[in-house]
Design a protein around this motif. Structure first.
Motif, mmCIF file in Angstrom:
data_model
loop_
_atom_site.group_PDB
_atom_site.id
_atom_site.type_symbol
_atom_site.label_atom_id
_atom_site.label_comp_id
_atom_site.label_asym_id
_atom_site.label_seq_id
_atom_site.Cartn_x
_atom_site.Cartn_y
_atom_site.Cartn_z
ATOM 1 N N ALA A 194 0.823 -1.217 0.000
ATOM 2 C CA ALA A 194 0.000 0.000 0.000
ATOM 3 C C ALA A 194 0.855 1.266 0.000
ATOM 4 N N LYS A 195 2.029 1.185 0.670
ATOM 5 C CA LYS A 195 2.925 2.355 0.741
ATOM 6 C C LYS A 195 3.438 2.762 -0.644
ATOM 7 N N HIS A 196 3.569 1.775 -1.534
ATOM 8 C CA HIS A 196 4.211 2.031 -2.827
ATOM 9 C C HIS A 196 3.220 2.165 -3.986
ATOM 10 N N LEU A 197 1.935 2.253 -3.672
ATOM 11 C CA LEU A 197 0.934 2.415 -4.730
ATOM 12 C C LEU A 197 0.841 3.884 -5.127
ATOM 13 N N PRO A 198 0.374 4.158 -6.363
ATOM 14 C CA PRO A 198 0.206 5.571 -6.751
ATOM 15 C C PRO A 198 -0.822 6.275 -5.860
ATOM 16 N N ASP A 199 -0.737 7.596 -5.762
ATOM 17 C CA ASP A 199 -1.618 8.376 -4.886
ATOM 18 C C ASP A 199 -3.088 8.198 -5.226
ATOM 19 N N THR A 200 -3.374 7.848 -6.484
ATOM 20 C CA THR A 200 -4.775 7.694 -6.912
ATOM 21 C C THR A 200 -5.491 6.589 -6.130
ATOM 22 N N CYS A 201 -4.727 5.664 -5.560
ATOM 23 C CA CYS A 201 -5.334 4.536 -4.822
ATOM 24 C C CYS A 201 -5.809 4.915 -3.419
ATOM 25 N N GLY A 202 -5.204 5.890 -2.813
ATOM 26 C CA GLY A 202 -5.597 6.247 -1.450
ATOM 27 C C GLY A 202 -4.986 5.300 -0.430
ATOM 28 N N PRO A 203 -4.926 5.748 0.852
ATOM 29 C CA PRO A 203 -4.295 4.914 1.890
ATOM 30 C C PRO A 203 -5.179 3.734 2.311
ATOM 31 N N MET A 204 -4.558 2.808 3.024
ATOM 32 C CA MET A 204 -5.237 1.589 3.485
ATOM 33 C C MET A 204 -4.911 1.390 4.963
ATOM 34 N N THR A 205 -5.930 1.135 5.781
ATOM 35 C CA THR A 205 -5.721 0.824 7.202
ATOM 36 C C THR A 205 -5.966 -0.676 7.390
ATOM 37 N N VAL A 206 -4.910 -1.417 7.685
ATOM 38 C CA VAL A 206 -5.021 -2.881 7.813
ATOM 39 C C VAL A 206 -5.150 -3.242 9.295
ATOM 40 N N ILE A 207 -6.226 -3.970 9.638
ATOM 41 C CA ILE A 207 -6.482 -4.309 11.049
ATOM 42 C C ILE A 207 -6.622 -5.821 11.207
ATOM 43 N N PRO A 208 -5.746 -6.444 12.002
ATOM 44 C CA PRO A 208 -5.896 -7.883 12.255
ATOM 45 C C PRO A 208 -6.976 -8.140 13.310
ATOM 46 N N LEU A 209 -7.608 -9.309 13.258
ATOM 47 C CA LEU A 209 -8.603 -9.689 14.271
ATOM 48 C C LEU A 209 -8.485 -11.193 14.528
ATOM 49 N N TYR A 210 -8.009 -11.538 15.744
ATOM 50 C CA TYR A 210 -7.960 -12.950 16.156
ATOM 51 C C TYR A 210 -8.042 -12.984 17.680
ATOM 52 N N ALA A 211 -8.336 -14.161 18.221
ATOM 53 C CA ALA A 211 -8.707 -14.280 19.636
ATOM 54 C C ALA A 211 -7.635 -13.798 20.599
ATOM 55 N N SER A 212 -6.340 -14.012 20.283
ATOM 56 C CA SER A 212 -5.310 -13.693 21.273
ATOM 57 C C SER A 212 -4.849 -12.235 21.219
ATOM 58 N N LEU A 213 -5.463 -11.416 20.362
ATOM 59 C CA LEU A 213 -5.135 -9.984 20.362
ATOM 60 C C LEU A 213 -5.659 -9.332 21.633
ATOM 61 N N PRO A 214 -4.973 -8.308 22.160
ATOM 62 C CA PRO A 214 -5.529 -7.568 23.301
ATOM 63 C C PRO A 214 -6.900 -7.003 22.919
ATOM 64 N N GLN A 215 -7.806 -6.922 23.905
ATOM 65 C CA GLN A 215 -9.185 -6.505 23.603
ATOM 66 C C GLN A 215 -9.238 -5.132 22.936
ATOM 67 N N ALA A 216 -8.382 -4.208 23.384
ATOM 68 C CA ALA A 216 -8.384 -2.854 22.799
ATOM 69 C C ALA A 216 -8.095 -2.932 21.301
ATOM 70 N N GLN A 217 -7.202 -3.849 20.920
ATOM 71 C CA GLN A 217 -6.876 -3.982 19.499
ATOM 72 C C GLN A 217 -7.984 -4.710 18.744
ATOM 73 N N GLN A 218 -8.657 -5.667 19.408
ATOM 74 C CA GLN A 218 -9.804 -6.329 18.765
ATOM 75 C C GLN A 218 -10.885 -5.301 18.442
ATOM 76 N N PHE A 219 -11.114 -4.361 19.378
ATOM 77 C CA PHE A 219 -12.198 -3.402 19.192
ATOM 78 C C PHE A 219 -11.869 -2.312 18.176
ATOM 79 N N ARG A 220 -10.612 -2.298 17.678
ATOM 80 C CA ARG A 220 -10.260 -1.356 16.600
ATOM 81 C C ARG A 220 -11.070 -1.632 15.336
ATOM 82 N N VAL A 221 -11.519 -2.897 15.169
ATOM 83 C CA VAL A 221 -12.273 -3.235 13.948
ATOM 84 C C VAL A 221 -13.602 -2.483 13.885
ATOM 85 N N PHE A 222 -14.125 -2.074 15.048
ATOM 86 C CA PHE A 222 -15.415 -1.381 15.073
ATOM 87 C C PHE A 222 -15.281 0.125 14.822
#
Length: 680
Positions: free
Chosen positions: A285-313
């Protein structure tokens, strides 16, 4: 070509099945993305189920049992408990709503409390393992199915409850299947004893309707029509040899073509896969042309801290696309706003138990059709969406219709112990909806017998005094046994800590991008005697700094899960105190702790071979030390391990160094038999 995501009712019900059609009036949709927000009350009225509310309440008032099929997004999970309560159905007791997953039980109860404008823990509450947010006022109680089962040990008739709603029944977890039998029995016995009747409702978006209807006394099936929004399904033209590569290509095809406000949810199988793909997505995503826009990638799995799990919402920053990489934790019951695209790899990681080899392994396998429809349904919650299946239509046609119930593919030792504690006399002939194999039941009884939890008399299986104590703990039998024998080794405090650490999702956080930093800070905790002692050192250090969050960040420790370990430990300690167990600490005597682990977990022992590999002593299966273990570079002669993970080979996870003499002391007859079998 886009496919209709839902087979018509004719394909889903055999002719003659008793079902009522509850019709939805057209034109009641949630606002499209970008429209003005709608009040909670207005949202409730716009759910498809609202159109059937009066009919539904009239039907449920009359029925003791019902199977309710409602499309994903119809509102059945949040609304039906409220409709019952508001109509005065079951108000003299508690309305229980069971969920297979704790994240669903917690998020659903929060949503319903918000809709009812009440404080969570008052009228609406939840109970999950080691966490109880309820009070004497609670009337709508969301809980994991395992928690309702534990309550049934003290109250087999479930007299506190007037309605039990078994939600997401298609998932068929082991707890759900045992609960089916327990609830059915409680309902029958309450009728026989002229007690307040128990109403049982079984709910799902997809399931084998006839099987459920027959099991619950030929109960009628209520079909809630109408998905909220259309979903287009796309298949690949050819088989994909690498589903991770296919997922990556699909993410960036969508990213280049779709508006930035359209978010993507990708279903993968586990933490390692998710973290690797997240890293790759961010780099590309860092190396794509500006026309694509940024991307926020969020992982979600059981052993993630709860605060990070709730980032998906949370919404992505303005102009950025949210891409969620998730395990099947996002498959049911939780709604993530903004999802327009689903990418389904068609794979899942699941436990399988082989009674012949005695091995329970975690392995990657194909999903069922029911799971595939659940995944697709995540795209139509707020607006029309699309699901890209990374397999051909022909492959999909060959998927199993339903997921094999966990009861038919897991080690049943805990189940048998639980049933005996529930007072089930003929445990080998318990009324399961889908019967496990006789070999699995026999293996479970044999394991409990070796642990000293049961005695066999003719065809009867009876709990021993030790077995009764073991059943008091919400733990696997081997952990209960280890805890109960710990006073003999003067290390109950340490065993309480170790078992609590093994009972929650991982307390260690290992971001792959900072691997060297992780290794550097972990060095001070690592014990050459294994993972259990290493975890004990980390917990002791965590307590010394009073759970300081900055310390947790610096040491890559999941502070929320560590907090949960402390809660779990406190609850287990309370049970020990009730049993008048002697709570001693071995202080710095590590050998005693390892001896205790050897005596409790001897069935999970492995021996080093001349070729440098390992063999599990119980089954003679070739096994290897998992790369995440502190013993990965070492070659101890004997170890006990917590679990086996099957990927390219069979890996042991969470190991402890033990002596051969300790294993012989723990179960002399058992090891004599094993050695005889090896020689022959």
């Amino acid at each position: 070509m886009p496919q209709d995501p839902d087979p018509p009712p004719a394909k889903r019900f055999k002719p003659g099945s008793p079902f009522f059609r509850l019709d939805k009036k057209p034109g009641m949709l949630l606002p499209r993305t970008g429209q003005a927000p709608v009040s909670v009350d207005a949202q409730r009225r716009q759910l498809p189920i609202y159109q059937a509310k009066t009919q539904l309440i009239n039907q449920l008032r009359q029925l003791h049992n019902a199977v309710i099929i409602g499309e994903t997004g119809s509102g059945k999970t949040t609304q039906i408990p409220q409709y019952l309560y508001e109509a005065g159905i079951g108000r003299q007791g508690i309305i229980a709503v069971t969920q297979p997953r704790r994240v669903a039980a917690i998020s659903l109860s929060s949503r319903v409390a918000e809709e009812k404008r009440v404080q969570l823990g008052k009228i609406v509450g939840y109970t999950v393992r080691f966490e109880d947010v309820t009070s004497s006022e609670t009337k709508l109680k969301f809980m994991t199915d395992g928690m309702l089962l534990r309550e049934a040990i003290g109250d087999p008739l479930l007299l506190r409850y007037t309605v039990v709603i078994l939600d997401e029944a298609h998932e068929r977890t082991v707890h759900t299947d045992v609960l089916f039998g327990v609830v059915k029995s409680a309902q029958r016995k309450r009728a026989e004893q002229n007690k307040v009747p128990l109403k049982v409702l079984v709910m799902s978006a997809t399931m084998d309707v006839d099987l459920f209807s027959q099991y619950f006394n030929n109960s009628p099936v209520l079909y809630l029509e109408g998905r909220q929004h259309a979903i287009q399904i796309y298949y690949t033209k050819q088989r994909q040899s690498d589903y991770l590569q296919a997922a990556l290509v699909s993410v960036f095809q969508i990213h280049q073509e779709a508006p930035a406000s359209h978010d993507i949810l990708v279903f993968l199988t586990g933490q390692e896969e998710i973290e690797a793909l997240a890293r790759t997505c961010r780099d590309i995503a860092k190396h794509l042309p500006d026309t694509c826009g940024p991307m926020t990638v969020i992982p979600l799995y059981a052993s993630l801290p709860q605060a990070q799990q709730f980032r998906v919402f949370q919404p992505a920053p303005k102009g950025s696309r949210k891409v969620i990489l998730s395990t099947n934790i996002a498959e049911t019951s939780i709604t993530i706003s903004g999802i327009k695209y689903i990418i389904d790899t068609g794979m899942v990681k699941a436990k399988r138990f082989n009674p012949d080899s005695g091995l329970e392994v975690l392995a990657v396998q194909r999903v069922s059709k029911a799971q595939a429809w659940q995944r697709a349904g995540r795209a139509g919650r707020e607006d029309a969406g699309s699901c890209y299946r990374l397999y051909t239509e022909e492959e999909f046609d060959n998927f199993a219709n339903m997921t094999v119930p966990e009861i038919q593919r897991c080690n049943l030792a805990s189940v048998v112990l639980q049933l005996l504690a529930l007072g089930v006399s003929d445990v080998l002939n318990f009324d399961f909806m889908s019967k496990p194999s006789p070999e699995s039941m026999r293996t479970a009884v044999e394991q409990l017998n070796i642990l000293g939890a049961v005695d066999r008399k003719d065809e009867k299986v009876l709990l021993t005094p030790l077995g009764k104590k073991m059943a008091s703990f919400p733990l696997e039998p081997r952990f209960s046994k280890t805890l109960l024998i710990s006073p003999d080794f003067s290390c109950t405090e340490e065993i309480l800590t170790i078992i609590s650490l093994l009972s929650v999702d991982s307390v260690l956080y290992n971001p792959p991008a900072r691997r060297d930093d992780v290794l550097a800070v972990r060095k001070k905790f690592i014990s050459s005697e294994g993972d259990h002692i290493t975890l004990l050192s980390i917990y002791r250090a965590f307590k010394k700094v009073n759970g300081n969050k900055e310390w947790c960040r610096e040491n890559f420790v999941n502070s929320r899960n560590m907090g949960l370990v402390s809660e779990v430990r406190g609850q287990l300690r309370d049970i020990c105190i009730k049993m008048n167990m002697k709570l001693e600490s071995s202080q710095s005597d590590i050998a005693n702790i390892r001896r205790c682990l050897a005596h409790g977990m001897f069935m999970n022992a492995a021996q080093l071979q001349l070729d440098g590999g390992y063999v599990a002593l119980d089954t003679q299966q070739a096994v290897a030390i998992h790369p995440s273990s502190v013993l990965f570079q070492a070659k101890p002669a004997y170890v006990v391990f917590n679990e086996l993970l099957h990927t390219s080979r069979c890996y042991m996870r969470d190991l402890c160094l033990v002596d051969a003499d300790w294993l012989q002391e723990a179960a002399p007859e058992y090891f004599r038999r094993k050695l005889r079998a090896t020689k022959s």
